[in-house]
Enzyme design. Sequence first.
Site, PDB file in Angstrom:
ATOM      1  N   LYS A  78       0.861  -1.465   0.037  1.00 24.50           N
ATOM      2  CA  LYS A  78      -0.044   0.041   0.007  1.00 24.50           C
ATOM      3  C   LYS A  78       0.902   1.372  -0.119  1.00 24.50           C
ATOM      4  CE  LYS A  78      -3.106  -2.893   0.343  1.00 24.50           C
ATOM      5  NZ  LYS A  78      -4.039  -3.305  -0.749  1.00 24.50           N
TER       6      LYS A  78
ATOM      7  N   GLU B  23      -0.626   7.589   8.241  1.00 25.41           N
ATOM      8  CA  GLU B  23      -1.472   8.692   7.601  1.00 25.41           C
ATOM      9  C   GLU B  23      -2.120   9.527   8.854  1.00 25.41           C
ATOM     10  OE1 GLU B  23      -2.662   6.625   3.391  1.00 25.41           O
ATOM     11  OE2 GLU B  23      -4.106   7.028   5.051  1.00 25.41           O
ATOM     12  N   LYS B  24      -2.422  10.753   8.509  1.00 24.28           N
ATOM     13  CA  LYS B  24      -3.476  11.435   9.141  1.00 24.28           C
ATOM     14  C   LYS B  24      -4.646  10.682   9.487  1.00 24.28           C
ATOM     15  CE  LYS B  24      -4.916  15.184  11.117  1.00 24.28           C
ATOM     16  NZ  LYS B  24      -4.471  15.804  12.431  1.00 24.28           N
TER      17      LYS B  24
ATOM     18  N   LEU C  16      -8.643  10.311   9.276  1.00 26.02           N
ATOM     19  CA  LEU C  16     -10.078  11.044   8.863  1.00 26.02           C
ATOM     20  C   LEU C  16     -11.019  10.258   9.870  1.00 26.02           C
ATOM     21  CD1 LEU C  16     -10.123  11.604   5.152  1.00 26.02           C
ATOM     22  CD2 LEU C  16      -9.741  13.360   7.000  1.00 26.02           C
TER      23      LEU C  16
ATOM     24  N   GLU D 137      -9.491   3.431  -4.527  1.00 26.40           N
ATOM     25  CA  GLU D 137     -10.184   3.792  -3.316  1.00 26.40           C
ATOM     26  C   GLU D 137      -9.839   5.225  -2.908  1.00 26.40           C
ATOM     27  OE1 GLU D 137     -10.798  -0.479  -1.472  1.00 26.40           O
ATOM     28  OE2 GLU D 137     -10.026   0.987  -0.073  1.00 26.40           O
TER      29      GLU D 137
ATOM     30  N   GLU E  54      -5.914   3.175  -1.434  1.00 25.07           N
ATOM     31  CA  GLU E  54      -5.411   2.157  -2.003  1.00 25.07           C
ATOM     32  C   GLU E  54      -6.006   1.679  -3.209  1.00 25.07           C
ATOM     33  OE1 GLU E  54      -6.854  -1.528   0.664  1.00 25.07           O
ATOM     34  OE2 GLU E  54      -6.079   0.211   1.669  1.00 25.07           O
TER      35      GLU E  54
ATOM     36  N   ARG F 268      -8.396  -5.943  -8.948  1.00 24.12           N
ATOM     37  CA  ARG F 268      -9.293  -7.112  -9.272  1.00 24.12           C
ATOM     38  C   ARG F 268     -10.531  -6.579  -9.774  1.00 24.12           C
ATOM     39  NH1 ARG F 268      -9.587  -6.539  -3.675  1.00 24.12           N
ATOM     40  NH2 ARG F 268     -11.616  -5.970  -2.971  1.00 24.12           N
TER      41      ARG F 268
ATOM     42  N   VAL G 190     -16.787  -6.853  -6.181  1.00 26.11           N
ATOM     43  CA  VAL G 190     -18.303  -7.436  -6.078  1.00 26.11           C
ATOM     44  C   VAL G 190     -19.096  -6.442  -6.581  1.00 26.11           C
ATOM     45  CG1 VAL G 190     -19.950  -8.210  -4.098  1.00 26.11           C
ATOM     46  CG2 VAL G 190     -17.416  -8.456  -3.856  1.00 26.11           C
TER      47      VAL G 190
HETATM   48  C1  MV4 Z   1      -8.320   5.202   6.762  1.00 23.22           C
HETATM   49  C2  MV4 Z   1      -9.524   5.806   7.607  1.00 23.22           C
HETATM   50  C3  MV4 Z   1      -9.294   6.967   8.423  1.00 23.22           C
HETATM   51  N1  MV4 Z   1      -8.268   7.709   7.899  1.00 23.22           N
HETATM   52  N2  MV4 Z   1      -7.317   6.220   6.800  1.00 23.22           N
HETATM   53  C4  MV4 Z   1     -10.317   0.840   6.653  1.00 23.22           C
HETATM   54  C5  MV4 Z   1      -9.838  -0.238   5.408  1.00 23.22           C
HETATM   55  C6  MV4 Z   1      -8.754   0.224   4.617  1.00 23.22           C
HETATM   56  N3  MV4 Z   1      -8.975   0.140   3.113  1.00 23.22           N
HETATM   57  C7  MV4 Z   1      -8.715   1.780   4.911  1.00 23.22           C
HETATM   58  N4  MV4 Z   1      -9.538   1.904   6.036  1.00 23.22           N
HETATM   59  C8  MV4 Z   1      -9.608   3.243   6.480  1.00 23.22           C
HETATM   60  N5  MV4 Z   1      -8.580   3.987   6.416  1.00 23.22           N
HETATM   61  C9  MV4 Z   1      -7.315   7.072   7.289  1.00 23.22           C
HETATM   62  N6  MV4 Z   1      -5.962   7.924   6.945  1.00 23.22           N
HETATM   63  C10 MV4 Z   1     -10.444   5.214   7.910  1.00 23.22           C
HETATM   64  C11 MV4 Z   1     -10.703   3.738   7.283  1.00 23.22           C
HETATM   65  C12 MV4 Z   1     -12.050   2.937   7.477  1.00 23.22           C
HETATM   66  C13 MV4 Z   1     -12.961   2.937   6.560  1.00 23.22           C
HETATM   67  C14 MV4 Z   1     -12.562   3.267   5.478  1.00 23.22           C
HETATM   68  C15 MV4 Z   1     -13.629   2.893   4.346  1.00 23.22           C
HETATM   69  C16 MV4 Z   1     -14.994   2.306   4.642  1.00 23.22           C
HETATM   70  C17 MV4 Z   1     -15.163   2.131   6.000  1.00 23.22           C
HETATM   71  C18 MV4 Z   1     -13.957   2.224   6.873  1.00 23.22           C
HETATM   72  C19 MV4 Z   1     -14.048   1.719   8.296  1.00 23.22           C
HETATM   73  C20 MV4 Z   1     -13.232   2.114   9.202  1.00 23.22           C
HETATM   74  C21 MV4 Z   1     -12.200   2.591   9.038  1.00 23.22           C
END
Ligand code: MV4
Length: 453
Positions: free
Chosen positions: A116, A200-201, A203, A275, A288, A292, A295
């Site tokens: 990543k 990362e910061k 959110l 994403e 990221e 692929r 779904v």
């Molecule tokens: C984050 C975030 C907040 N801030 N990155 C969750 C799975 C992974 N693909 C990345 N994820 C997150 N990354 C930063 N800098 C919050 C999440 C996250 C989230 C992201 C998308 C959809 C649902 C989520 C549920 C919890 C946390």
Amino acid sequence: MFRKILIANRGEIALRVICACKDLGIKTVAVYSEADRYSLHVRFADEAVCIGPAKSTRSYLNIPAVISAAEITNSDAVHPGYGFLSENAEFAEVCQLSGIRFIGPRPDAIRMMGFKQLAREAMKKAGIPVLPGSPGILKDAEEAVAIADRVGYPVMLKAAAGGGGRGMRVVYHRERLPDLFHQAQQEAAAAFSCPDMYLEKYLAGPRHIEFQILGDEDGNVEVLGERECTIQRRHQKLLEEAPSPSVSPQLRREIEERLRKAMAGVGYTNAGTVEFLMDERGELYFIEVNARVQVEHPVTEAITGVDIVKSQILIAAGAKLPDILPLPITLRGHAIECRINAEHPETFIPCPGRITGMNLPGGTGIRVDTAAYTDCVISPFYDSLVAKLVAHGKDRAEAIARMSRALEMLVVEGIYTSAPLHQKILADADFRAGRFNTHYVEKFLPDAVRNSG
Ligand code: MV4
């Protein structure tokens, strides 16, 4: 063009690939585990090979078994679907070495997207906005503290080889960072055999938005708009839509333009998803790439008219995007997907079992992707997806109305499903107004479940 494709997957996505092959006049080979002998992908493929016991590590994840099945059936190519071996760079490599085309990105592209932090650096360099964070892999907890001090708390520690939420920690206080760093590192080492971390910061309460990409081997990249995937629980998406109610045409154009250049720059081919997280101000930040088909690809198919799986196959066979896509891509109407899972409606715990009776909805604007049928067994060995309902309408209100109607006409007897939760979401004023973030689903859960979950 390929004469015969082996589908290294099961369930609804295996059927989805079989449909695309039939449309293209390509023969199909199903592989199946002992638990899937009576599955529809076995029935509707031209040939089927049993590749091992129910446990997926011994069947759908068993690379030698899948390759042998491709060899004995004289398959020209393998479609991995999603999950299982779909983002396994070694598998893609072994396919190529065995003279079997892997229907997906090149192994090195899969590998880059799997790390990543590498993907993040590449996208940042190409002008895609990323959240402030570490420039590379964190050497140790001290370096993490130094960078977090600069970025400002809260920060999120992430496993470089991670994804799907494992090996992640939110850090609110400086004093807690070293401890959480070591915890996350150990979790990552155990889960991915790679302890590398970046930060990362953080959110809080973002929206989750992803862009659909197709790339060919001539370096052409097209973006098929975005999907809104915020409605999820515990990293399991429940409902997705396209387009996102919170992406303006200008923002879409801007991100699409930058993504075309960035993904062409890294030589990305075949289907992929980029994403992003969206903050309260409506800004998008890259997180990221999924290398692929996903779904939720049908919502993009509904509004673009592009068959994404068919495109994957044609691209792998050497087709050029201008020859296979209706360019320029235009978006028509609005689509919503509800993932109907076999699970308890309050605890979300998977509830596998036999479906004793079912009615699948249809009618104007409804598509159902499923491998379920009356008397089939939803196995505890695999994911609990029973069906994907996809509604398409001229606008979001019409898509919602059609989805509600489809849910009313969906009958699944013998097991619990998430359908009642979907009904509640569709009827909710906040959902209808497009007011939600990643914490949205929690409000539908009973207090006891919310507190323990
Ligand atoms: C984050 C975030 C907040 N801030 N990155 C969750 C799975 C992974 N693909 C990345 N994820 C997150 N990354 C930063 N800098 C919050 C999440 C996250 C989230 C992201 C998308 C959809 C649902 C989520 C549920 C919890 C946390």
